[in-house]
Design a protein around this motif. Sequence first.
Motif, PDB file in Angstrom:
ATOM      1  N   THR A  63       0.915  -1.126  -0.076  1.00 48.38           N
ATOM      2  CA  THR A  63      -0.042  -0.132   0.034  1.00 48.38           C
ATOM      3  C   THR A  63       0.924   1.442  -0.021  1.00 48.38           C
ATOM      4  OG1 THR A  63      -1.750  -1.183   1.254  1.00 48.38           O
ATOM      5  CG2 THR A  63      -1.717   1.101   1.100  1.00 48.38           C
ATOM      6  N   TYR A  64       0.476   2.136  -0.816  1.00 44.59           N
ATOM      7  CA  TYR A  64       1.315   3.303  -0.866  1.00 44.59           C
ATOM      8  C   TYR A  64       0.607   4.768  -1.142  1.00 44.59           C
ATOM      9  CZ  TYR A  64       5.049   6.670  -2.597  1.00 44.59           C
ATOM     10  OH  TYR A  64       5.818   7.524  -2.664  1.00 44.59           O
ATOM     11  N   ASP A  65       0.918   5.941  -0.659  1.00 43.69           N
ATOM     12  CA  ASP A  65       0.307   6.955  -0.745  1.00 43.69           C
ATOM     13  C   ASP A  65       1.283   7.899  -0.954  1.00 43.69           C
ATOM     14  OD1 ASP A  65      -1.331   9.247  -0.385  1.00 43.69           O
ATOM     15  OD2 ASP A  65      -1.561   8.943   1.753  1.00 43.69           O
ATOM     16  N   PRO A  66       1.504   8.214  -2.300  1.00 40.48           N
ATOM     17  CA  PRO A  66       2.468   9.150  -2.858  1.00 40.48           C
ATOM     18  C   PRO A  66       2.006  10.491  -2.186  1.00 40.48           C
ATOM     19  CG  PRO A  66       1.230   7.913  -4.641  1.00 40.48           C
ATOM     20  CD  PRO A  66       0.594   7.691  -3.234  1.00 40.48           C
ATOM     21  N   PRO A  67       3.084  11.297  -1.998  1.00 45.55           N
ATOM     22  CA  PRO A  67       2.943  12.675  -1.649  1.00 45.55           C
ATOM     23  C   PRO A  67       2.389  13.629  -2.664  1.00 45.55           C
ATOM     24  CG  PRO A  67       5.258  12.423  -2.068  1.00 45.55           C
ATOM     25  CD  PRO A  67       4.610  11.037  -2.198  1.00 45.55           C
ATOM     26  N   SER A  68       1.806  14.601  -2.429  1.00 41.54           N
ATOM     27  CA  SER A  68       1.385  15.534  -3.336  1.00 41.54           C
ATOM     28  C   SER A  68       2.480  16.130  -4.298  1.00 41.54           C
ATOM     29  CB  SER A  68       0.784  16.873  -2.678  1.00 41.54           C
ATOM     30  OG  SER A  68       0.548  18.001  -3.494  1.00 41.54           O
ATOM     31  N   LEU A  69       2.321  16.139  -5.633  1.00 43.92           N
ATOM     32  CA  LEU A  69       3.505  16.366  -6.548  1.00 43.92           C
ATOM     33  C   LEU A  69       3.256  17.594  -7.421  1.00 43.92           C
ATOM     34  CD1 LEU A  69       4.148  12.767  -7.629  1.00 43.92           C
ATOM     35  CD2 LEU A  69       5.603  14.118  -6.132  1.00 43.92           C
ATOM     36  N   ALA A  92       5.104  -1.774 -13.275  1.00 45.38           N
ATOM     37  CA  ALA A  92       4.328  -1.338 -11.889  1.00 45.38           C
ATOM     38  C   ALA A  92       3.104  -1.060 -12.387  1.00 45.38           C
ATOM     39  CB  ALA A  92       5.243  -0.440 -11.002  1.00 45.38           C
ATOM     40  N   SER A  93       2.242  -1.307 -11.378  1.00 46.20           N
ATOM     41  CA  SER A  93       0.940  -0.763 -11.559  1.00 46.20           C
ATOM     42  C   SER A  93       0.419  -0.112 -10.350  1.00 46.20           C
ATOM     43  CB  SER A  93      -0.102  -1.847 -12.161  1.00 46.20           C
ATOM     44  OG  SER A  93      -0.470  -2.696 -11.357  1.00 46.20           O
ATOM     45  N   PHE A  94      -0.664   0.760 -10.412  1.00 45.69           N
ATOM     46  CA  PHE A  94      -0.972   1.626  -9.415  1.00 45.69           C
ATOM     47  C   PHE A  94      -2.417   1.428  -9.089  1.00 45.69           C
ATOM     48  CE2 PHE A  94      -1.932   5.512  -6.503  1.00 45.69           C
ATOM     49  CZ  PHE A  94      -1.580   5.170  -5.627  1.00 45.69           C
ATOM     50  N   GLY A  95      -3.291   0.932  -8.324  1.00 48.14           N
ATOM     51  CA  GLY A  95      -4.516   0.577  -8.060  1.00 48.14           C
ATOM     52  C   GLY A  95      -5.659   1.887  -7.898  1.00 48.14           C
ATOM     53  N   GLY A  96      -4.913   3.170  -8.128  1.00 42.33           N
ATOM     54  CA  GLY A  96      -5.643   4.174  -8.015  1.00 42.33           C
ATOM     55  C   GLY A  96      -5.780   5.041  -9.273  1.00 42.33           C
ATOM     56  N   PHE A 117       7.130   7.786  -9.213  1.00 41.33           N
ATOM     57  CA  PHE A 117       5.711   8.466  -9.792  1.00 41.33           C
ATOM     58  C   PHE A 117       6.360   9.851 -10.102  1.00 41.33           C
ATOM     59  CE2 PHE A 117       4.424   5.082  -7.151  1.00 41.33           C
ATOM     60  CZ  PHE A 117       2.933   5.133  -7.322  1.00 41.33           C
ATOM     61  N   GLN A 118       6.020  10.317 -11.405  1.00 42.04           N
ATOM     62  CA  GLN A 118       6.727  11.496 -12.105  1.00 42.04           C
ATOM     63  C   GLN A 118       5.334  12.604 -12.502  1.00 42.04           C
ATOM     64  OE1 GLN A 118       9.881  12.728 -12.028  1.00 42.04           O
ATOM     65  NE2 GLN A 118       9.218  14.534 -12.800  1.00 42.04           N
ATOM     66  N   ASN A 119       5.118  13.558 -11.890  1.00 39.83           N
ATOM     67  CA  ASN A 119       4.073  14.387 -12.443  1.00 39.83           C
ATOM     68  C   ASN A 119       4.747  15.447 -13.516  1.00 39.83           C
ATOM     69  OD1 ASN A 119       2.099  16.347 -12.767  1.00 39.83           O
ATOM     70  ND2 ASN A 119       1.970  16.853 -10.735  1.00 39.83           N
ATOM     71  N   GLY A 123       0.194  20.757 -13.351  1.00 38.92           N
ATOM     72  CA  GLY A 123      -0.544  21.245 -12.265  1.00 38.92           C
ATOM     73  C   GLY A 123      -0.069  20.305 -11.169  1.00 38.92           C
ATOM     74  N   VAL A 124      -0.509  20.582  -9.586  1.00 37.84           N
ATOM     75  CA  VAL A 124      -0.198  19.908  -8.665  1.00 37.84           C
ATOM     76  C   VAL A 124      -1.266  18.804  -8.425  1.00 37.84           C
ATOM     77  CG1 VAL A 124      -0.353  20.022  -6.039  1.00 37.84           C
ATOM     78  CG2 VAL A 124       0.729  22.063  -7.478  1.00 37.84           C
ATOM     79  N   LEU A 125      -0.593  17.402  -8.339  1.00 36.90           N
ATOM     80  CA  LEU A 125      -1.281  16.372  -8.007  1.00 36.90           C
ATOM     81  C   LEU A 125      -1.308  15.718  -6.814  1.00 36.90           C
ATOM     82  CD1 LEU A 125      -1.455  14.783 -11.722  1.00 36.90           C
ATOM     83  CD2 LEU A 125      -3.067  16.331 -10.849  1.00 36.90           C
ATOM     84  N   ASP A 126      -2.287  15.148  -5.909  1.00 32.45           N
ATOM     85  CA  ASP A 126      -2.452  14.311  -4.843  1.00 32.45           C
ATOM     86  C   ASP A 126      -3.257  13.292  -5.041  1.00 32.45           C
ATOM     87  OD1 ASP A 126      -2.271  13.095  -2.450  1.00 32.45           O
ATOM     88  OD2 ASP A 126      -2.525  14.889  -1.328  1.00 32.45           O
ATOM     89  N   ILE A 127      -2.669  12.018  -5.715  1.00 26.55           N
ATOM     90  CA  ILE A 127      -3.581  10.889  -5.830  1.00 26.55           C
ATOM     91  C   ILE A 127      -3.960   9.885  -4.912  1.00 26.55           C
ATOM     92  CG2 ILE A 127      -2.645  11.061  -8.238  1.00 26.55           C
ATOM     93  CD1 ILE A 127      -0.948   8.801  -7.950  1.00 26.55           C
TER      94      ILE A 127
END
Length: 141
Positions: A63-69, A92-96, A117-119, A123-127
């Motif tokens: 389980t992973y919660d990336p920071p806001s990017l 890799a795949s992400f479930g969200g 994870f590269q934005n 814009g700013v993203l928090d997934i």
Amino acid sequence: PHGSPVAALEWLAAASAAEDLRAEVQARRTLASRVSGPSAAALAAGSDLVSWLAGMELEGSATYDPPSLADGAGTTTTVTVTGAAVGDFASASFGGDTQGITITAQVSAADTVSVRFQNETTGVLDIGSATLRARVSRRVS
């Protein structure tokens, strides 16, 4: 050495008869690249199945919660994939919903897949949090 479909098919038959799973997977992948349409898809799926059955496909998850990017920003985390070795293929795949964030993977050390994870969306993203899965295809020599 196995440039034509006939040569690749002969290689596949020999590898299968010899019960050499690594060679069989490589021959199936080579043959799949020499044909097209449903045949190519079936051969590719068959190579994936043989690879998985032979223990050449490895998986791990966390389980992973990336920071806001912010735009142009990225973050890297790791997933344990037991048996992975540097030089193996990784994905890799992400479930969200990634909302356009690019995800790349590589085996960075034994048993470890680094996932980036590269934005680049402007814009700013928090997934948010979801399951991060990593798959490793062991090298076929």
